[in-house]
Motif scaffolding. Structure first.
Motif, PDB file in Angstrom:
ATOM      1  N   ALA A 113       0.830  -1.207   0.000  1.00 60.70           N
ATOM      2  CA  ALA A 113       0.000   0.000   0.000  1.00 60.70           C
ATOM      3  C   ALA A 113       0.863   1.255   0.000  1.00 60.70           C
ATOM      4  N   ALA A 114       1.920   1.256   0.798  1.00 60.35           N
ATOM      5  CA  ALA A 114       2.816   2.416   0.828  1.00 60.35           C
ATOM      6  C   ALA A 114       3.545   2.577  -0.500  1.00 60.35           C
ATOM      7  N   GLY A 115       3.942   1.467  -1.106  1.00 62.50           N
ATOM      8  CA  GLY A 115       4.625   1.549  -2.389  1.00 62.50           C
ATOM      9  C   GLY A 115       3.743   2.136  -3.476  1.00 62.50           C
ATOM     10  N   ILE A 116       2.488   1.694  -3.533  1.00 62.44           N
ATOM     11  CA  ILE A 116       1.561   2.236  -4.527  1.00 62.44           C
ATOM     12  C   ILE A 116       1.290   3.708  -4.251  1.00 62.44           C
ATOM     13  N   THR A 117       1.014   4.038  -2.996  1.00 66.18           N
ATOM     14  CA  THR A 117       0.766   5.430  -2.629  1.00 66.18           C
ATOM     15  C   THR A 117       1.959   6.306  -2.987  1.00 66.18           C
ATOM     16  N   GLY A 118       3.159   5.835  -2.652  1.00 67.75           N
ATOM     17  CA  GLY A 118       4.363   6.615  -2.913  1.00 67.75           C
ATOM     18  C   GLY A 118       4.629   6.826  -4.390  1.00 67.75           C
ATOM     19  N   ARG A 119       4.425   5.788  -5.186  1.00 71.16           N
ATOM     20  CA  ARG A 119       4.658   5.930  -6.631  1.00 71.16           C
ATOM     21  C   ARG A 119       3.663   6.899  -7.249  1.00 71.16           C
ATOM     22  N   GLU A 120       2.435   6.888  -6.765  1.00 71.71           N
ATOM     23  CA  GLU A 120       1.451   7.833  -7.283  1.00 71.71           C
ATOM     24  C   GLU A 120       1.809   9.269  -6.881  1.00 71.71           C
ATOM     25  N   LEU A 121       2.244   9.450  -5.649  1.00 71.91           N
ATOM     26  CA  LEU A 121       2.669  10.787  -5.228  1.00 71.91           C
ATOM     27  C   LEU A 121       3.848  11.275  -6.053  1.00 71.91           C
ATOM     28  N   GLU A 122       4.826  10.409  -6.275  1.00 71.30           N
ATOM     29  CA  GLU A 122       6.005  10.788  -7.048  1.00 71.30           C
ATOM     30  C   GLU A 122       5.619  11.222  -8.459  1.00 71.30           C
ATOM     31  N   ALA A 123       4.637  10.560  -9.048  1.00 71.48           N
ATOM     32  CA  ALA A 123       4.188  10.938 -10.387  1.00 71.48           C
ATOM     33  C   ALA A 123       3.595  12.340 -10.414  1.00 71.48           C
ATOM     34  N   MET A 124       3.091  12.797  -9.272  1.00 73.12           N
ATOM     35  CA  MET A 124       2.519  14.142  -9.165  1.00 73.12           C
ATOM     36  C   MET A 124       3.552  15.173  -8.725  1.00 73.12           C
ATOM     37  N   GLY A 125       4.811  14.761  -8.592  1.00 74.49           N
ATOM     38  CA  GLY A 125       5.860  15.675  -8.175  1.00 74.49           C
ATOM     39  C   GLY A 125       6.013  15.794  -6.673  1.00 74.49           C
ATOM     40  N   ILE A 126       5.382  14.896  -5.924  1.00 70.88           N
ATOM     41  CA  ILE A 126       5.431  14.918  -4.460  1.00 70.88           C
ATOM     42  C   ILE A 126       6.466  13.893  -4.012  1.00 70.88           C
ATOM     43  N   ARG A 127       7.514  14.351  -3.336  1.00 69.70           N
ATOM     44  CA  ARG A 127       8.639  13.471  -2.996  1.00 69.70           C
ATOM     45  C   ARG A 127       8.708  13.117  -1.518  1.00 69.70           C
ATOM     46  N   GLN A 128       7.736  13.555  -0.738  1.00 65.92           N
ATOM     47  CA  GLN A 128       7.730  13.225   0.684  1.00 65.92           C
ATOM     48  C   GLN A 128       6.297  13.038   1.139  1.00 65.92           C
ATOM     49  N   ASP A 129       6.056  11.940   1.845  1.00 67.18           N
ATOM     50  CA  ASP A 129       4.744  11.721   2.452  1.00 67.18           C
ATOM     51  C   ASP A 129       4.910  11.835   3.958  1.00 67.18           C
ATOM     52  N   TYR A 130       4.059  12.627   4.585  1.00 66.26           N
ATOM     53  CA  TYR A 130       4.082  12.703   6.038  1.00 66.26           C
ATOM     54  C   TYR A 130       3.318  11.505   6.601  1.00 66.26           C
ATOM     55  N   ALA A 131       3.912  10.360   6.434  1.00 65.39           N
ATOM     56  CA  ALA A 131       3.378   9.074   6.854  1.00 65.39           C
ATOM     57  C   ALA A 131       4.569   8.109   6.903  1.00 65.39           C
ATOM     58  N   PRO A 132       4.481   7.061   7.706  1.00 64.03           N
ATOM     59  CA  PRO A 132       3.326   6.561   8.456  1.00 64.03           C
ATOM     60  C   PRO A 132       3.221   7.149   9.864  1.00 64.03           C
ATOM     61  N   VAL A 133       2.002   7.100  10.406  1.00 65.40           N
ATOM     62  CA  VAL A 133       1.788   7.428  11.816  1.00 65.40           C
ATOM     63  C   VAL A 133       2.341   6.271  12.648  1.00 65.40           C
ATOM     64  N   ALA A 134       3.273   6.596  13.550  1.00 62.58           N
ATOM     65  CA  ALA A 134       3.908   5.571  14.384  1.00 62.58           C
ATOM     66  C   ALA A 134       3.420   5.621  15.826  1.00 62.58           C
ATOM     67  N   ASP A 135       2.355   6.363  16.076  1.00 61.53           N
ATOM     68  CA  ASP A 135       1.800   6.460  17.423  1.00 61.53           C
ATOM     69  C   ASP A 135       1.092   5.160  17.802  1.00 61.53           C
ATOM     70  N   VAL A 136       1.198   4.787  19.066  1.00 61.57           N
ATOM     71  CA  VAL A 136       0.550   3.585  19.594  1.00 61.57           C
ATOM     72  C   VAL A 136      -0.712   4.029  20.317  1.00 61.57           C
ATOM     73  N   ASN A 137      -1.866   3.750  19.751  1.00 60.93           N
ATOM     74  CA  ASN A 137      -3.123   4.286  20.272  1.00 60.93           C
ATOM     75  C   ASN A 137      -3.632   3.428  21.424  1.00 60.93           C
ATOM     76  N   VAL A 138      -3.154   3.738  22.637  1.00 61.19           N
ATOM     77  CA  VAL A 138      -3.553   2.979  23.818  1.00 61.19           C
ATOM     78  C   VAL A 138      -4.712   3.629  24.556  1.00 61.19           C
ATOM     79  N   ASN A 139      -5.207   4.745  24.055  1.00 60.58           N
ATOM     80  CA  ASN A 139      -6.304   5.458  24.693  1.00 60.58           C
ATOM     81  C   ASN A 139      -7.504   5.463  23.756  1.00 60.58           C
ATOM     82  N   ALA A 140      -8.546   4.750  24.155  1.00 59.59           N
ATOM     83  CA  ALA A 140      -9.746   4.658  23.311  1.00 59.59           C
ATOM     84  C   ALA A 140     -10.451   5.996  23.157  1.00 59.59           C
ATOM     85  N   LEU A 141     -10.129   6.963  23.999  1.00 61.20           N
ATOM     86  CA  LEU A 141     -10.762   8.278  23.929  1.00 61.20           C
ATOM     87  C   LEU A 141      -9.857   9.302  23.264  1.00 61.20           C
TER      88      LEU A 141
END
Length: 607
Positions: free
Chosen positions: A178-206
């Motif tokens: 999924a990241a590879g496909i997303t990244g290749r599509e962004l690169e085709a649009m001239g976008i060379r950096q994705d602010y992803a992935p989120v590395a937060d551990v969601n231990v709070n349900a709220l």
């Protein structure tokens, strides 16, 4: 600049960059540039050339590279009064010429995005302007294409289910794809950096701001999937990945867009819960890490947000975790980072803390001048600026923009949203749907003709689901009620449910009553539908936690996303075309009892 100073920079650049440039330069090039724009880049592809670029910069030009800006509008030459208000110039091209920024970010909500081909053209316009400035240093264009609930570029770009959907499916291979496909599509649009992935551990349900943007509440699963996506973006798509939000935004009930959260994890808890995904990403070679506007007293008792904390950014991230890539702040326009200091001081303190790039400064003239003045006064050394500048320029070499800034808009259609990518996305999302409850054995539905009401949250989402159901022979009625259904809308949905055989009600963060009681209205909608005695299937299309607030529902499904691809996967499960394969990547706690699981991590029914 003294000869000794020039020699020091050249030596530093050579030591840092020679191996990287030699390895990456032959393979990082993209498709041939289009005929326009005709301004050729003055490429820098070696350590010596990086040093040459640094030597030729004024202090103001160096500091400009540390800013990541945006502009309103979809065309670099189109004036917009909102730009004039913010920057003092009207067009995006003029913003580039004035500040000479090192980075740029696209937003759909700020009228940047019309379609992928337009974005490719827009990127070329911005790069041409950057190369005209005399620096000949192209921009690194970025965006937040996390997938799932945070996307800046919608269809026809390929859409995936997002991080928690990957957590439910448990497949590192699919997350990387999924990241590879997303990244290749962004690169085709001239976008060379994705602010992803989120590395937060969601231990709070709220948690109001992360939730399904996180892969899981399990640090090991988050680490594995963060590494997988880092490799997908960087090795497969050759763009920069950005792990966020350091030192970990997964245990808060406050939204840093509007207030300053405090995370009271002990040092042991931080090392056990929050640290592992970032450490794993660093070991995997992540190119950049984004800071969090959160206070973590166990790491820095000063009360400063991590973005402005030298003990956290330099002491922990640089010195302890040995991160050598780019540190970029989260958006400086957010309330959390502006709460304690004025905008000018925020910019200076972020650099003092160890940040390399300042994202979305809300007072760009004031903040740019503040940094320049801090250097001229001796508060920040020019050597400190050069350290960040070296990392910024080397990142441009690594992601290829230094020697090939332009893309070919004519080739976008053959890369973005291809039938193969869309089919792959559907196959991946199909594996994520989680059947949490099926007490009445309602699912799977038979293939007999029936009348189905689709109600609840989401104008597009309810219609997408109805369309998928209709393809299976259902006669559908849509009654979208929104995030805060009125009593009249609830009554209308209940009346329609009485006239249908099955009701599918979609909820979106129905648990979240921290700001107003609007989500309680979603809870009322579900309970009133259940009271009809008709067959009701409850589907959480965002956070899976909603079931705690109407546990009497006999049938409950979690999709973790609300795009059409998720609604198609849901329909396949509803009709038994595929067996539900997703497993909860988080605990669903009892309402009001966060330590008591109602449905535990790993729960998921099938047939």
């Amino acid at each position: 600049m003294s000869a000794l100073r020039r020699s020091a920079i050249a030596t530093l650049a050579a030591c840092t960059a020679t191996a990287t440039v030699a390895a990456l330069a032959p393979t990082a090039a993209v498709s041939a540039p289009p005929p326009e724009p005709k301004v050729p880049p003055q490429a820098f592809t070696s350590a010596q050339q990086v040093g040459r670029v640094i030597h030729g910069m004024s202090l103001e030009e160096k500091i400009g590279q540390m800013f990541v800006l945006f502009a309103y509008g979809p065309d670099a030459s189109k004036p917009d009064a909102r730009n004039t208000s913010l920057y003092g110039v009207a067009t995006p091209a003029e913003v580039v010429a004035k500040y000479k920024p090192g980075g740029w970010i696209y937003f759909n909500a700020r009228d940047n995005v019309q379609n992928p081909t337009q974005l490719a053209t827009y990127s070329n316009q911005l790069q041409a302007e950057a190369l005209k400035t005399g620096l000949h240093v192209p921009l690194t264009i970025a965006t937040d294409q996390e997938q799932g609930v945070v996307v800046r570029i919608g269809p026809p770009a390929t859409q995936f289910g997002g991080n928690m959907a990957h957590g439910a499916a448990r497949s590192t291979a699919d997350a990387r794809t999924a990241a590879g496909i997303t990244g290749r599509e962004l690169e085709a649009m001239g976008i060379r950096q994705d602010y992803a992935p989120v590395a937060d551990v969601n231990v709070n349900a709220l948690n109001p701001v992360i939730g399904v943007r996180s892969f899981s509440s399990d640090p090991k699963l988050v680490s594995d999937l963060t590494v997988a996506q880092t490799r997908g973006y960087q090795q497969d798509a050759r763009i920069m990945a950005t792990a966020k939000h350091f030192p970990g935004h997964g245990d808060t009930r406050d939204d840093s867009h509007t207030s300053l959260p405090t995370i009271n994890h002990t040092l042991e808890e931080w090392n056990t819960i929050d640290r592992p995904p970032f450490e794993a990403a660093i070991k995997a070679g992540i190119d950049s890490i984004m800071t969090a506007h959160i206070v973590v007293p166990s790491l820095d008792p000063s009360g400063d947000p991590a973005t402005l904390s030298k003990p956290i950014l330099t002491g922990v991230l640089r010195d302890q975790l040995k991160f050598r890539g780019l540190i970029i702040t989260d958006a400086l326009e957010m309330a959390a980072v502006r709460a304690k200091y004025g905008d000018a001081e925020v910019a200076v303190r972020a650099i003092e803390a160890g940040a390399d790039q300042l994202l979305l400064p809300p007072a760009p003239d004031v903040q740019f001048k503040a940094v320049v003045d801090a250097v001229k006064s001796g508060r920040i050394s020019e050597r400190r600026i050069d350290e960040s500048l070296l990392r910024i320029l080397l990142s441009k070499v690594k992601n290829g923009v230094a020697f090939q800034p332009f893309v070919d808009p004519a080739k976008v259609a053959t890369t973005v949203g291809t039938p193969a990518s869309l089919a792959t996305a559907q196959q991946i999302v199909d594996k994520s749907i989680t059947l949490v409850k099926n007490d009445a054995n309602t699912l799977p539905l038979s293939n007999e003709a029936r009348k189905v009401l689709v109600t609840g949250w989401g104008v597009t989402t309810t219609q997408s689901l109805a369309t998928s159901l209709a393809k299976r022979g259902a006669t559908t009625t849509v009654a979208q009620t929104g995030a805060a259904p009125t009593d009249a809308a609830i009554a209308d949905a209940v009346a329609k449910a009485q006239a249908n055989d099955v009701t599918v009600v979609l909820t979106q963060k129905a648990w979240d009553t921290t700001v107003t009681d609007k989500q309680a209205k979603q809870q009322k909608l579900v309970k009133d539908l259940l009271a009809t005695g008709k067959t009701v299937i409850v589907v959480a299309v965002r956070d899976p936690y909603d079931i705690a607030y109407f546990d009497a529902a006999p049938t409950y499904v979690a999709t973790y996303g609300y795009q059409a691809v998720s609604m198609e996967a849901l329909t396949k499960v509803l009709y038994g075309e595929i067996a539900p394969a997703g497993k909860l990547p988080v605990d669903i706690p009892v309402a009001g009892q966060p330590a008591t699981p109602l449905y535990p991590f790993g729960h998921g029914l099938s047939w």
